[in-house]
Scaffold this active site. Structure first.
Site, PDB file in Angstrom:
ATOM      1  N   GLU A   1       5.771   1.758  -3.860  1.00  9.17           N
ATOM      2  CA  GLU A   1       4.592   2.021  -3.030  1.00  9.17           C
ATOM      3  C   GLU A   1       3.820   0.757  -2.680  1.00  9.17           C
ATOM      4  O   GLU A   1       3.335   0.609  -1.560  1.00  9.17           O
ATOM      5  CB  GLU A   1       3.675   3.002  -3.767  1.00  9.17           C
ATOM      6  CG  GLU A   1       2.472   3.433  -2.962  1.00  9.17           C
ATOM      7  CD  GLU A   1       1.608   4.430  -3.723  1.00  9.17           C
ATOM      8  OE1 GLU A   1       0.499   4.713  -3.243  1.00  9.17           O
ATOM      9  OE2 GLU A   1       2.032   4.907  -4.777  1.00  9.17           O
ATOM     10  N   ASP A   2       3.689  -0.164  -3.650  1.00  8.38           N
ATOM     11  CA  ASP A   2       2.780  -1.298  -3.476  1.00  8.38           C
ATOM     12  C   ASP A   2       3.461  -2.652  -3.307  1.00  8.38           C
ATOM     13  O   ASP A   2       2.781  -3.670  -3.184  1.00  8.38           O
ATOM     14  CB  ASP A   2       1.823  -1.387  -4.674  1.00  8.38           C
ATOM     15  CG  ASP A   2       0.880  -0.189  -4.737  1.00  8.38           C
ATOM     16  OD1 ASP A   2       0.625   0.395  -3.669  1.00  8.38           O
ATOM     17  OD2 ASP A   2       0.424   0.149  -5.833  1.00  8.38           O
TER      18      ASP A   2
END
Length: 730
Positions: A89-90
């Protein structure tokens, strides 16, 4: 088994990867611990340079999430996925890279957690609904996904003070509405309790501080009372030769606040209830211990629950009883075995077989997966995100309420049950004929939601019958089924009556006296149409499934064709019909029930020139002659029938008006008062602020007819702030 909620490090102290590995070494193989450490190195490199809002390096968050899961003794793949749960996600890292390094299972877990939140939507509600839909899909494939997500949310809540107040409140609301109940639904009680307390503190910091201070002040005296009662229970069990562990249970701050809110109790009333847990070796001894406690302290009637014989949906098992204790206090006692206690604390996580990974034979896992499948089926049938979220929240709060009849009988109903649900639970006839209710001796509306301990008395009347609106707020399947059954039968009866009127008119159009029809001709027609009885045929005519003119011609095939023709009827759709007296018309009384409806597009009221359109399955839909939608049906003139209003109609009808006003203080109140002065009710009102100086208000009113509506509009037009008013159609 270590506690599911480890102590949070003090400020400046961080849980290091070495600390995590030390915990993992107590129950995992060295190879698994090495894999977790390798995942840490991979994650630390991926998150290099990223800083949390709190100011610490980002990698400390995944370590803390893994630590929470380690407290549950989760398997190595879960811990590894927790370390990597934000990598997709990051960071630029893709799922395929994780699969290459750590295997497909871990990549699927990380991807499942990532998919829950990695999406953008136009509205917060839509985003929330879609996120939880994705969560359910991921959970259904592997229950560990939600355990990782819950641990992630738990650590975020522990560090939520770094966020701004608005963001704190939004996350706390979502936590208390969805995440804490999911943890509770999966039986992870420790997480559910802490999530509730942390969310409570973030949403209502002042209330949290006040209750915490009140608890602290009472703690000294309370400890002495708790120890005295604990010793008395333990001695009683020992005298009877039953070895057991007895501990006092402290209520969480959020549970105290929630009970005060739900039951309208003061702090003293809630805090004077003392809780104890009795843990024995086997299920049979749970019931023995219950009898011994009831010999020691008098039980309170109606406050006993057997969750051993009938476990909760999340696998929770225990005996619950409330007794009158010493010093005038109430005592809640939970009695369970060591295994039941383990499940009660850790729920579905306690059943995770981290070595074999085999969950096929685990009833706890199967119940959780079945729940998820049921929720997914609900989601597929939901019409919109709001409806799905409502279903989800109802399912997450399956608590029951216990209410009393006037005779003192206890009725158990689901949470959010209303007076109508109670009435049908008493008896079907009571539900069908109810017109009002008294709750705790006070008159209340039928849609009133019941609370634990309410005394309910239903008021009935012979003439009353179920209203379709009841379906919008009943929650029990019994009430819903009986209401629908009644409405269906009512619809059949009303459609048969309407069908009789339509057929009678059609026969008169053919120059035939309906009373002269022979039974032989009726039976012959029924046989050819393969219908059981005459009422069934009339019902199909009334519902618009058969045309009365066609049935009349089948009954009297030798009748001469009347030259009132469909071309005349068609012509009448688009100009004022000049020859209404050439054929009988159907009189509309306003009380025909569900088989005659009034079009929302034009909202006809008595005094309007009207047309009737036969709609299959619905009966007659009444439109005004100048309705913009009339033109849409020009290809089906055979479905239009002549209708007119009965004289002296007393029923009220909904009608829409549009009022343009200057933006001035009190203008809405003035319009509402003017409407009330004319003896009318307001059903709905909506606003459209055009340019800051003028506002358009759309009202739906209840009017008796055109004359009544004209009086209302004249009165509104006289208000100084009103610029323009007109009836709204289309």
């Amino acid at each position: 088994m270590p506690s599911a909620v480890a102590a949070t490090p003090s400020p400046g102290q961080r849980f290091q990867i070495s600390d995590l590995c030390a915990v993992l070494e107590t129950y995992l193989d060295p190879k698994d611990v090495a894999d977790v450490y390798r995942a840490y190195l991979f994650g630390a490199e991926a998150h290099e340079g990223q800083i949390r809002v709190s100011g610490e390096p980002y990698i400390y968050h995944p370590i803390e999430v893994a630590r929470i899961l380690a407290g549950m003794h989760l398997d190595a793949k879960s811990i590894t996925a927790a370390i990597l749960h934000d990598v997709i996600e990051d960071t630029p890292t893709v799922k395929e890279r994780i699969a290459e390094e750590f295997g497909e299972d871990i990549a699927a877990l990380v991807d499942g957690v990532s998919k829950i939140t990695r999406i953008e939507f136009q509205s917060q509600e839509e985003a929330q609904a879609e996120n939880f839909r994705k969560m359910l899909l991921a959970m259904a494939s592997d229950i560990r996904v939600i355990l990782i997500k819950l641990a992630d949310r738990l650590h975020n809540m522990r560090t939520i003070s770094a966020l701004n107040p608005d963001r704190r409140r939004a996350i706390a609301r979502e936590t208390i509405d969805i995440y804490a109940p999911i943890a509770n639904r999966l039986g992870v009680r420790q997480w559910a309790m802490e999530l509730g307390d942390l969310a409570f503190a973030a949403m209502h910091p002042m209330r949290h501080r006040i209750i915490a201070e009140a608890v602290r002040k009472r703690l000294g005296n309370r400890k002495a009372i708790v120890e005295k009662i604990r010793t008395a229970i333990l001695n009683q069990l020992e005298r009877e030769g039953l070895p057991a562990e007895v501990v006092g249970r402290e209520k969480t701050l959020y549970s105290i606040y929630a009970k005060m809110e739900q039951k309208h109790l003061s702090f003293d009333q809630v805090y004077d209830i003392y809780g104890f847990r009795v843990v024995v070796d086997k299920a049979d001894n749970c019931y023995r211990a219950l009898g011994m406690i009831h010999n020691l302290y008098k039980p309170i009637p109606g406050r006993f629950k057997d969750y051993i014989a009938i476990p909760k949906a999340n696998g929770y098992q225990s005996l619950h009883t409330v007794v009158f204790g010493p010093f005038g206090v109430s005592i809640e006692v939970q009695i369970r075995t060591s295994e039941m206690n383990r499940v009660a604390e850790a729920g579905v996580a306690s059943h995770w077989l981290y070595k074999s990974g085999d969950t096929a034979a685990d009833p706890m896992q199967q119940r959780a997966l079945q729940w998820l499948k049921d929720l997914l089926e609900t989601q597929q049938k939901a019409g919109n995100p709001s409806e799905f979220l409502e279903h989800l929240k109802v399912d997450l709060f399956p608590d029951e309420v216990y209410v009393f009849t006037p005779n003192g009988e206890i009725k158990k109903l689901p949470r959010e049950a209303t007076v109508i649900d109670f009435a049908y639970d008493v008896h079907t006839d009571v539900g069908n004929r109810c017109i009002g209710a008294k709750v705790n001796h006070q008159l209340v509306p039928l849609r009133t939601t019941l609370r634990n301990g309410d005394h309910v008395e239903i008021i009935t009347a012979e003439w009353s019958h179920p209203n379709p609106a009841w379906l919008t707020y009943v929650v029990t399947s019994k009430a819903r089924a009986h209401i629908r059954s009644f409405l269906k039968n009512q619809k059949l009866n009303e459609s048969a009556k309407l069908g009789g009127r339509l057929l009678e008119q059609a026969l008169k159009d053919l120059g035939t006296d309906p009373s002269q029809l022979t039974e032989k001709s009726r039976q012959s027609l029924l046989k050819s149409l393969k219908l059981l009885n005459w009422d069934q045929l009339l019902g199909e005519i009334g519902l618009g499934n058969r045309l009365a003119a066609v049935v009349a011609r089948q009954l009297v095939p030798e009748a001469p064709k009347v030259e009132t023709g469909e071309e005349h009827r068609f012509f009448g759709l688009f100009k004022r019909r000049p020859a209404r007296d050439k054929a009988p018309t159907l009189a509309i009384r306003g009380t025909e029930g569900v088989v005659v409806t009034y079009a929302r597009c034009c909202r006809p009221i008595p005094g309007d020139p009207i047309l009737g359109f036969l709609s299959a399955g619905r009966g007659i839909v009444v439109h005004t002659e100048d309705c913009p939608n009339v033109a849409k049906f020009r290809k089906h003139p055979e479905q239009w029938i002549d209708v007119q209003w009965e004289k002296d109609i007393q029923t009220v009808f909904p009608v829409s008006i549009r009022v343009e006003v200057k933006n001035q203080r009190g203008v809405l109140a003035a319009i509402a008062a003017a409407i009330a002065e004319q003896g009318a009710n307001i059903d709905t009102v909506t606003f459209d602020d055009r340019d800051g100086q003028y506002t358009t208000m759309d009202f739906t009113l209840e009017a008796r007819g055109r004359g009544h509506l004209a009086q209302i509009m004249r009165r509104i037009r006289a208000i100084e702030s009103v610029v323009r008013i007109n009836r709204k159609k289309g």
